[in-house]
Write an enzyme that holds these catalytic residues in place. Structure first.
Site, PDB file in Angstrom:
ATOM      1  N   CYS A 189       0.830  -1.181   0.003  1.00  0.00           N
ATOM      2  CA  CYS A 189       0.103  -0.274  -0.021  1.00  0.00           C
ATOM      3  C   CYS A 189       0.965   1.323  -0.119  1.00  0.00           C
ATOM      4  CB  CYS A 189      -0.903  -0.019   1.120  1.00  0.00           C
ATOM      5  SG  CYS A 189      -2.429   0.950   0.856  1.00  0.00           S
ATOM      6  N   HIS A 229      -3.742  -5.831   1.103  1.00  0.00           N
ATOM      7  CA  HIS A 229      -3.472  -5.811   2.625  1.00  0.00           C
ATOM      8  C   HIS A 229      -3.909  -7.413   3.002  1.00  0.00           C
ATOM      9  CE1 HIS A 229      -2.362  -1.820   3.840  1.00  0.00           C
ATOM     10  NE2 HIS A 229      -3.412  -1.559   3.197  1.00  0.00           N
TER      11      HIS A 229
END
Length: 487
Positions: free
Chosen positions: A333, A430
């Protein structure tokens, strides 16, 4: 009709989240339909919900303990700190604004109807709602417009259990002191106290239990002994990072720079749990260990600001040296964005508008955009063929030549990027290391072939429920719950 019971703490980190998770699993094991609820949470560890929003990681774990899918009604207001004095405000799972602490303090009372609506929506479909307060119940300076503790309890008309942490000391004073300093009408909401995190011979606290009951006028449950396996469950608070590094005799070292606004660090939990892995969370001012086999750049709530901090600590030099020596790097991310050539924030979403130079290890550029992408994903890791059950939670679009070598495939479309030499990988996914096959592909022979991460979480939740069953009269505790007014 659903009943509800709220757990508040004498301070932060007294174990409220774990207590609610354990009780959720204990009641679910008894066949009750139970759900967790937290009116307001503050955490940069969040989870994507079944209804397409985000909530605090603790409420997602509590939902799992309840054997229910997480939904935004379980945590209607989530604050995600971006700067020292401000946070992103997420309401019913969606980003509403970024506010300074003072602005939010003035505005939060207006959110109470939405909070109550979420609570009643949740209560309409369960037998019991277990509510978790936030921080300390005795913060009388924050009582005005409160939606997290007594302000919510009064508006929803539900009883309160006050939890104290004996491990940090002064528990008797903190419990009795809470009754003394809060408004008398708030104190009347407290139906019992509960002493948590006890170590030693519990019979030595028998007089303390009697004293608390006599001084407060309500029963005292516990003491609940320290639960040693708590570290196996995902944590939501950055306080957990103080003891996050492992010191095992593992032959594989993973280094993770501790960014000031590190987010979703529970991505690392499965690696931390691997028997053969040493996970080193590198503190500010410390170098990244030269022995590291893998460097992971984690998620960030303020990517450009954290990139500045990364350089200030000299970690960019350590990362470049690691790469030159043939070391592997994975960015997740915000960490993925940092690995590129530049990060642009033209609208000032995370701070002052501008462009920051990235680390230049991936040939990509990122532009931050106002729309947050929140999706649960099923992905295929292209290098290994391993499947990943993860989620997207990010703001921004990343483009550039290296996306032609995607990290993974989602719905037949490439996701992430890999450098030409294959040593640097970036992804927005994630939760990827929770997939046993992917984690084993990354670790190779170091991975324990019989370690199943998700199964270990389920077992720990069951063990936690059994722990509470042994040390608390759960029937007497739940008997204090009162019916929820659905209108």
């Amino acid at each position: 009709m659903a009943k509800a019971l709220m757990f508040m703490g004498t301070g932060s980190d007294v174990g409220k989240s774990l207590m609610v998770a354990g009780l959720c699993r204990a009641l679910a094991n008894r066949g009750l339909r139970v759900a967790p609820f937290k009116p307001q949470n503050m955490s940069n560890n969040a989870a994507v919900t079944a209804d397409g929003g985000e909530i605090g990681r603790a409420q997602a774990l509590q939902a799992r303990a309840s054997r229910r899918a997480p939904i935004t009604a379980m945590n209607p207001v989530l604050l995600k700190p971006e700067l020292e004095t401000g946070s992103q405000v997420v309401v019913r799972g969606q980003r509403r604004a970024s506010m300074t602490a003072r602005t939010y303090w003035n505005e939060r009372g207006k959110m109470l109807p939405e909070v109550l609506g979420a609570f009643r929506e949740l209560a309409a479909d369960v037998d019991v709602v277990l509510v978790e307060g936030a921080g300390s119940a005795s913060e009388v300076n924050l009582r005005s417009n409160d939606i997290a503790n007594f302000g919510f309890a009064q508006a929803a008309d539900i009883p309160v259990i006050l939890v104290g942490d004996i491990h940090r000391g002064g528990v008797i004073a903190s419990v009795v002191g809470t009754f003394a300093v809060v408004d008398p009408m708030d104190a009347k909401r407290i139906r019992a106290t509960l002493i948590n995190k006890f170590q030693g011979d519990p019979s030595l606290f028998a007089d303390g239990i009697a004293f608390l009951a006599q001084k407060t006028g309500v029963p005292c449950f516990g003491p609940v002994p320290w639960f040693p396996a708590a570290h196996k469950l995902p944590a939501e608070d950055v306080l957990a990072l103080a003891d996050y590094s492992t010191d095992k005799s593992g032959s594989f070292t993973i280094a993770v720079p501790q960014l000031p606004r590190i987010a979703n660090f529970d991505d690392l939990d499965p690696l931390r749990a691997e028997p053969g892995v040493n996970l080193v969370l590198v503190a500010p001012g410390q170098p990244i260990p030269r022995r590291a086999d893998l460097i992971i750049l984690p998620g960030s709530k303020a990517t450009r600001s954290d990139l500045t901090a990364l350089r200030a600590n000299g970690w960019d030099i350590d990362i470049a040296a690691h790469h030159r020596a043939g070391g592997r790097i994975i960015g997740i991310c915000g960490g993925y964005q940092m690995l590129g050539r530049s990060i642009a924030d033209p609208d000032g979403i995370e701070g002052a508008p501008g462009v920051s130079d990235g680390l230049g290890l991936l040939d990509v550029q990122t532009v931050l955009t106002p729309v947050k992408q929140l999706r649960v994903e099923q992905a295929l890791h292209l290098a290994s063929g391993a499947t990943i059950a993860g989620y997207h939670m990010h703001m921004g679009a990343t483009q550039g030549p290296d996306i032609a070598r995607p990290f993974a495939q989602v719905g037949g479309v490439g996701e992430g990027a890999v450098s030409a030499d294959g040593l640097v990988q970036g992804t927005y996914l994630h939760g990827l290391f929770a997939a046993d096959s992917f984690r084993r592909a990354v670790l190779g022979n170091v991975a324990a072939p019989d370690f199943a991460y998700e199964a270990s979480i389920e077992q720990t939740l069951d063990d936690l429920a059994a722990h509470l069953e042994q040390h608390i009269d759960i029937d007497a505790l739940v008997a204090l719950a009162e019916p929820v007014r659905l209108k």
